[in-house]
Write a protein that holds these residues in place. Structure first.
Motif, PDB file in Angstrom:
ATOM      1  N   VAL A  46       0.840  -1.193   0.000  1.00 15.95           N
ATOM      2  CA  VAL A  46       0.000   0.000   0.000  1.00 15.95           C
ATOM      3  C   VAL A  46       0.876   1.245   0.000  1.00 15.95           C
ATOM      4  O   VAL A  46       1.649   1.462   0.925  1.00 15.95           O
ATOM      5  N   THR A  48      -0.128   4.985  -0.110  1.00 20.91           N
ATOM      6  CA  THR A  48      -1.313   5.838  -0.160  1.00 20.91           C
ATOM      7  C   THR A  48      -1.026   7.073  -1.003  1.00 20.91           C
ATOM      8  O   THR A  48       0.104   7.551  -1.050  1.00 20.91           O
ATOM      9  N   TYR A  67      -6.980  -2.737   4.283  1.00 24.33           N
ATOM     10  CA  TYR A  67      -5.918  -2.492   3.307  1.00 24.33           C
ATOM     11  C   TYR A  67      -6.344  -3.038   1.949  1.00 24.33           C
ATOM     12  O   TYR A  67      -6.886  -4.135   1.859  1.00 24.33           O
ATOM     13  N   ILE A  68      -6.120  -2.250   0.918  1.00 25.15           N
ATOM     14  CA  ILE A  68      -6.378  -2.734  -0.436  1.00 25.15           C
ATOM     15  C   ILE A  68      -5.146  -2.456  -1.282  1.00 25.15           C
ATOM     16  O   ILE A  68      -4.666  -1.317  -1.342  1.00 25.15           O
ATOM     17  N   ILE A  85      -8.022  -7.513  -0.754  1.00 28.33           N
ATOM     18  CA  ILE A  85      -8.387  -6.819   0.483  1.00 28.33           C
ATOM     19  C   ILE A  85      -7.728  -7.527   1.655  1.00 28.33           C
ATOM     20  O   ILE A  85      -7.825  -8.744   1.772  1.00 28.33           O
ATOM     21  N   LEU A 120      -9.476   3.428   5.295  1.00 26.15           N
ATOM     22  CA  LEU A 120      -9.177   2.686   4.074  1.00 26.15           C
ATOM     23  C   LEU A 120      -7.762   3.041   3.641  1.00 26.15           C
ATOM     24  O   LEU A 120      -7.501   4.157   3.206  1.00 26.15           O
ATOM     25  N   VAL A 122      -5.556   2.447   0.933  1.00 26.74           N
ATOM     26  CA  VAL A 122      -5.650   1.910  -0.421  1.00 26.74           C
ATOM     27  C   VAL A 122      -4.458   2.396  -1.237  1.00 26.74           C
ATOM     28  O   VAL A 122      -4.081   3.570  -1.172  1.00 26.74           O
ATOM     29  N   VAL A 126      -4.490   1.207  -7.422  1.00 22.56           N
ATOM     30  CA  VAL A 126      -5.615   0.272  -7.461  1.00 22.56           C
ATOM     31  C   VAL A 126      -6.775   0.940  -8.199  1.00 22.56           C
ATOM     32  O   VAL A 126      -6.959   2.149  -8.119  1.00 22.56           O
ATOM     33  N   VAL A 131     -12.485  -0.893  -4.656  1.00 19.66           N
ATOM     34  CA  VAL A 131     -12.758   0.097  -3.620  1.00 19.66           C
ATOM     35  C   VAL A 131     -14.267   0.306  -3.481  1.00 19.66           C
ATOM     36  O   VAL A 131     -14.802   0.408  -2.371  1.00 19.66           O
ATOM     37  N   TYR A 148     -10.262   8.066   4.025  1.00 16.98           N
ATOM     38  CA  TYR A 148      -9.375   7.658   2.943  1.00 16.98           C
ATOM     39  C   TYR A 148      -7.958   8.053   3.335  1.00 16.98           C
ATOM     40  O   TYR A 148      -7.606   9.220   3.275  1.00 16.98           O
TER      41      TYR A 148
ATOM     42  N   TYR B 123      -7.544   4.805  -8.176  1.00 15.91           N
ATOM     43  CA  TYR B 123      -7.904   5.342  -6.857  1.00 15.91           C
ATOM     44  C   TYR B 123      -7.209   6.673  -6.614  1.00 15.91           C
ATOM     45  O   TYR B 123      -7.788   7.584  -6.027  1.00 15.91           O
TER      46      TYR B 123
END
Lengths: 155, 184
Positions: A46, A48, A67-68, A85, A120, A122, A126, A131, A148, B123
């Motif tokens: 991840v 971000t 976590y994605i 996920i 989240l 993420v 991704v 999501v 987020y 995203y």
């Protein structure tokens, strides 16, 4: 003089404590190496995204993390390379989020349940499909407060 | 006699020198295990789930600021291609409508930001757009707070914040994403 000699003769000498700090430090390093922080067991990668309008989360006990991202190299032979996920320390499917949230609610005093925030985390690369699935699940379990996770943007 | 004196020595000599080390050990242990890294991010409130799509057709078109993002991360703002860096200023102008433009929102209370992305949208792009909208609202609220209360929104008390929030409510509507670019 004679008294001094007598004592030395009868009792064992004082324990050498000079090496004690070394032993303690050895223990310290042992724990530092062995301790695995629960949060840090990362299965998915991840990174971000960056943002400017950030709020910081305060009550850690009221925050749960989803976590994605794509599985890290080490786990790719098990979980593949497409985004997955991670709940807690395992890879899960979207429908498991319900249990994950319910389980967290049980651990929190009833009056604080509305203050529970889902963070989240993420990965920026991704796509929104996964999501959106997660968001839909969260809405279905009435977990509306969502953060987020993002890094502050340094210009 | 000899045994007694030896026992005296034992009780008198508890070595406290190592206590400091143990204390430091504990201290360092807790320092290490405590995660100081604070989690920051964009705090949002998701809408309740309902199975039927909300009907937005009866809304006046001038009050809707629609943002469409496709799977190639390209933007369509009110039917025209746009870029993310322009989004904040355009949103601010749309919400406040200082010139009473008949194509922009009637009032901040009626302004709706409608965001629709694709399942293939990155995203990062999505969050960037969300960040710009939040930024637009935060700036407007700050400007309004300064004008009305002489202080930025963060420094207001709860009652004053409520006034500001009522004057400039943040209404962001997110439609179910389109499904053109889902990755395999």
């Amino acid at each position: 003089m004679s008294r001094f000699r007598k004592k030395r003769g009868k009792s064992s000498p004082a324990i050498q404590t000079a090496s004690l700090p070394d032993i303690i430090f050895m223990l310290l390093f042992f724990f530092m190496v062995v301790t695995v922080l629960r949060d840090a067991e990362i299965i998915v990668q991840v990174t971000t995204p960056e943002a400017t309008e950030l709020t910081s989360l305060e009550r850690k006990s009221l925050v749960n993390y989803i976590y994605i991202g794509r599985p890290v190299q080490r786990y790719q032979h098990i979980y593949g390379t497409s985004p997955r996920i991670q709940l807690g320390d395992a890879i899960r499917e979207p429908h498991d989020i319900r249990f994950f949230i319910e389980e967290h609610r049980l651990r929190v005093p009833e009056n604080q349940i509305p203050a529970i925030t889902t963070s989240l985390r993420v990965d920026g690369q991704v796509t929104m499909g996964i999501v959106t699935d997660v968001k839909t699940e969260l809405r279905k379990v009435e977990q509306y407060k969502v953060n987020y996770s993002a890094r502050p943007r340094i210009d | 006699m000899a045994r007694k004196s030896s026992r005296d020595r034992m009780t008198n000599e508890i070595n406290a020198g190592a206590m400091a080390d143990i204390a430091f050990l504990l201290l360092i242990f807790f320092l290490v295990t405590t995660t100081i890294v604070e989690d920051r991010g964009i705090l949002v409130r998701l809408p309740p789930w309902s199975d039927e799509e909300p009907d937005i057709t009866q809304l006046n078109e001038r009050n809707v600021f629609s943002i469409l993002v496709n799977a190639q991360n390209q933007l369509l703002v009110r039917g025209e291609p746009a870029r993310v860096p322009d989004l904040r200023d355009r949103a601010k102008e749309f919400i406040m409508n200082p010139m009473d433009d008949p194509t922009l929102s009637e009032s901040p209370q009626r302004a709706i930001i409608s965001l629709r992305n694709d399942r293939g949208t990155n995203y990062e792009t999505y969050l960037e757009i969300y960040n710009e909208i939040m930024g637009a609202y935060n700036e407007l609220r700050d400007e309004f707070s300064l004008q009305r209360f002489g202080s930025t929104y963060d420094n207001l008390d709860l009652e004053q914040r409520r006034v500001v929030r009522e004057e400039i409510p943040m209404i962001i509507s997110e439609a179910e994403p389109t499904e053109f670019g889902e990755e395999g």
